[in-house]
Design a protein around this motif. Sequence first.
Motif, PDB file in Angstrom:
ATOM      1  N   ARG A  65      64.111 106.823  14.058  1.00 46.33           N
ATOM      2  CA  ARG A  65      65.465 106.842  13.906  1.00 46.33           C
ATOM      3  C   ARG A  65      65.667 106.908  15.531  1.00 46.33           C
ATOM      4  O   ARG A  65      65.240 107.939  16.236  1.00 46.33           O
ATOM      5  N   GLU A  66      66.294 106.017  16.218  1.00 44.34           N
ATOM      6  CA  GLU A  66      66.295 106.079  17.893  1.00 44.34           C
ATOM      7  C   GLU A  66      66.802 107.293  18.135  1.00 44.34           C
ATOM      8  O   GLU A  66      67.779 107.631  17.884  1.00 44.34           O
ATOM      9  N   GLY A  67      65.874 107.768  19.228  1.00 47.54           N
ATOM     10  CA  GLY A  67      66.542 108.958  19.965  1.00 47.54           C
ATOM     11  C   GLY A  67      66.642 110.269  19.089  1.00 47.54           C
ATOM     12  O   GLY A  67      66.929 111.254  19.511  1.00 47.54           O
ATOM     13  N   LYS A  68      66.110 110.051  17.820  1.00 48.17           N
ATOM     14  CA  LYS A  68      65.994 111.352  16.766  1.00 48.17           C
ATOM     15  C   LYS A  68      64.716 111.393  15.974  1.00 48.17           C
ATOM     16  O   LYS A  68      64.678 112.039  15.336  1.00 48.17           O
ATOM     17  N   GLY A  69      63.605 110.825  16.676  1.00 46.14           N
ATOM     18  CA  GLY A  69      62.418 111.068  15.879  1.00 46.14           C
ATOM     19  C   GLY A  69      61.765 109.894  14.967  1.00 46.14           C
ATOM     20  O   GLY A  69      62.641 109.113  15.013  1.00 46.14           O
ATOM     21  N   ALA A  70      60.809 110.228  14.436  1.00 47.24           N
ATOM     22  CA  ALA A  70      60.118 109.211  13.445  1.00 47.24           C
ATOM     23  C   ALA A  70      59.394 109.812  12.545  1.00 47.24           C
ATOM     24  O   ALA A  70      59.046 111.064  12.580  1.00 47.24           O
ATOM     25  N   TRP A  71      58.909 109.120  11.338  1.00 45.84           N
ATOM     26  CA  TRP A  71      57.860 109.383  10.414  1.00 45.84           C
ATOM     27  C   TRP A  71      56.977 108.316  10.262  1.00 45.84           C
ATOM     28  O   TRP A  71      57.554 107.242  10.424  1.00 45.84           O
ATOM     29  N   ALA A  72      55.758 108.693  10.199  1.00 44.42           N
ATOM     30  CA  ALA A  72      54.715 107.535  10.156  1.00 44.42           C
ATOM     31  C   ALA A  72      53.505 107.974   9.530  1.00 44.42           C
ATOM     32  O   ALA A  72      53.385 109.145   8.956  1.00 44.42           O
ATOM     33  N   CYS A  73      52.857 106.775   9.029  1.00 46.54           N
ATOM     34  CA  CYS A  73      51.429 106.894   8.557  1.00 46.54           C
ATOM     35  C   CYS A  73      50.676 105.688   8.596  1.00 46.54           C
ATOM     36  O   CYS A  73      51.185 104.912   9.092  1.00 46.54           O
ATOM     37  N   ILE A  74      49.465 105.700   8.182  1.00 47.07           N
ATOM     38  CA  ILE A  74      48.499 104.689   8.269  1.00 47.07           C
ATOM     39  C   ILE A  74      47.864 104.375   7.094  1.00 47.07           C
ATOM     40  O   ILE A  74      47.763 105.241   6.234  1.00 47.07           O
ATOM     41  N   ARG A  75      47.041 103.258   7.181  1.00 50.28           N
ATOM     42  CA  ARG A  75      46.250 102.829   5.974  1.00 50.28           C
ATOM     43  C   ARG A  75      45.110 102.199   6.796  1.00 50.28           C
ATOM     44  O   ARG A  75      45.184 101.337   7.510  1.00 50.28           O
ATOM     45  N   LYS A  76      43.827 102.663   6.410  1.00 54.43           N
ATOM     46  CA  LYS A  76      42.969 102.222   6.915  1.00 54.43           C
ATOM     47  C   LYS A  76      41.862 101.050   6.005  1.00 54.43           C
ATOM     48  O   LYS A  76      41.731 101.257   4.857  1.00 54.43           O
ATOM     49  N   VAL A  77      41.387 100.004   6.547  1.00 51.43           N
ATOM     50  CA  VAL A  77      40.398  99.003   5.863  1.00 51.43           C
ATOM     51  C   VAL A  77      39.364  98.831   6.688  1.00 51.43           C
ATOM     52  O   VAL A  77      39.465  98.530   7.979  1.00 51.43           O
ATOM     53  N   THR A  78      38.088  99.108   5.923  1.00 51.09           N
ATOM     54  CA  THR A  78      37.050  98.591   6.706  1.00 51.09           C
ATOM     55  C   THR A  78      36.316  97.343   6.064  1.00 51.09           C
ATOM     56  O   THR A  78      36.158  97.308   4.971  1.00 51.09           O
ATOM     57  N   ILE A  79      35.879  96.329   7.019  1.00 48.83           N
ATOM     58  CA  ILE A  79      35.255  95.341   6.608  1.00 48.83           C
ATOM     59  C   ILE A  79      33.598  95.591   6.999  1.00 48.83           C
ATOM     60  O   ILE A  79      33.499  95.915   8.444  1.00 48.83           O
ATOM     61  N   PRO A  80      32.727  95.373   6.255  1.00 48.09           N
ATOM     62  CA  PRO A  80      31.257  95.764   6.489  1.00 48.09           C
ATOM     63  C   PRO A  80      30.622  94.795   7.430  1.00 48.09           C
ATOM     64  O   PRO A  80      29.464  94.346   7.168  1.00 48.09           O
ATOM     65  N   ARG A  81      31.283  94.460   8.481  1.00 52.89           N
ATOM     66  CA  ARG A  81      30.752  93.477   9.514  1.00 52.89           C
ATOM     67  C   ARG A  81      31.289  93.478  10.857  1.00 52.89           C
ATOM     68  O   ARG A  81      32.403  93.989  10.847  1.00 52.89           O
ATOM     69  N   GLN A  82      30.761  92.999  11.645  1.00 47.36           N
ATOM     70  CA  GLN A  82      31.284  92.767  13.017  1.00 47.36           C
ATOM     71  C   GLN A  82      32.271  91.567  12.915  1.00 47.36           C
ATOM     72  O   GLN A  82      31.559  90.418  12.701  1.00 47.36           O
ATOM     73  N   MET A  83      33.388  91.799  13.063  1.00 50.81           N
ATOM     74  CA  MET A  83      34.570  90.408  13.235  1.00 50.81           C
ATOM     75  C   MET A  83      34.672  90.304  14.771  1.00 50.81           C
ATOM     76  O   MET A  83      35.696  90.820  15.355  1.00 50.81           O
ATOM     77  N   LYS A  84      33.856  89.294  15.263  1.00 54.24           N
ATOM     78  CA  LYS A  84      34.232  89.217  16.712  1.00 54.24           C
ATOM     79  C   LYS A  84      34.918  87.821  17.113  1.00 54.24           C
ATOM     80  O   LYS A  84      35.299  87.620  18.132  1.00 54.24           O
ATOM     81  N   ASN A  85      35.145  86.878  16.162  1.00 56.10           N
ATOM     82  CA  ASN A  85      35.985  85.855  16.399  1.00 56.10           C
ATOM     83  C   ASN A  85      37.389  86.346  16.487  1.00 56.10           C
ATOM     84  O   ASN A  85      38.108  86.843  15.341  1.00 56.10           O
TER      85      ASN A  85
END
Length: 178
Positions: A65-85
């Motif tokens: 809400r511009e000028g009046k704060g925010a609410w936030a969250c995240i979602r994590k996903v792990t890929i079991p290798r190095q993704m270098k491309n």
Amino acid sequence: MRNFQVMNYSFENLSEKNLSFQQVFDRIAQFMKKDPKGNFRLMVGTDSQVHSTYTRFVTGIVIQREGKGAWACIRKVTIPRQMKNLHEKISYETSLTEEVVSMFTEERKDQLINIVLPHIYKGAAFTIEGHIDIGSQRRNKTRFLVREMMSRIESMGLEPKIKPEAFVASAYANRYTK
């Protein structure tokens, strides 16, 4: 036999863990209902970090809400290798953003729009943005991906944002990829 990863559809923030998407949606609606005359930006963006044996992707959802704060969250996903491309990694980040945005069905978007609708003539607004962790400056090695990724975000009906405006991906989600 292939080994497919089950996608993690639980979300979290500093005060709550294991939120379902419905709970996330309810928190967003509650936040908006506190001040329905506000100027709201719903922003979704993903960042990633390559570690020694895996790559961690974090998608952030922020209702501001511009000028009046925010609410936030995240979602994590792990890929079991190095993704270098770089193209593969940025494309996957964009796919994870698209996946979370797709959970905001037309019905859910309408519910959020209906919160501010009675107040639009008093300055209330609601936009949905897709934040992409890429930049168009010459020094940015992701600049060749800008057109493709922005087109993908636009095709979902979102306003695409890249660096430096893509702070949900480049700052908020980035903090949790380490």
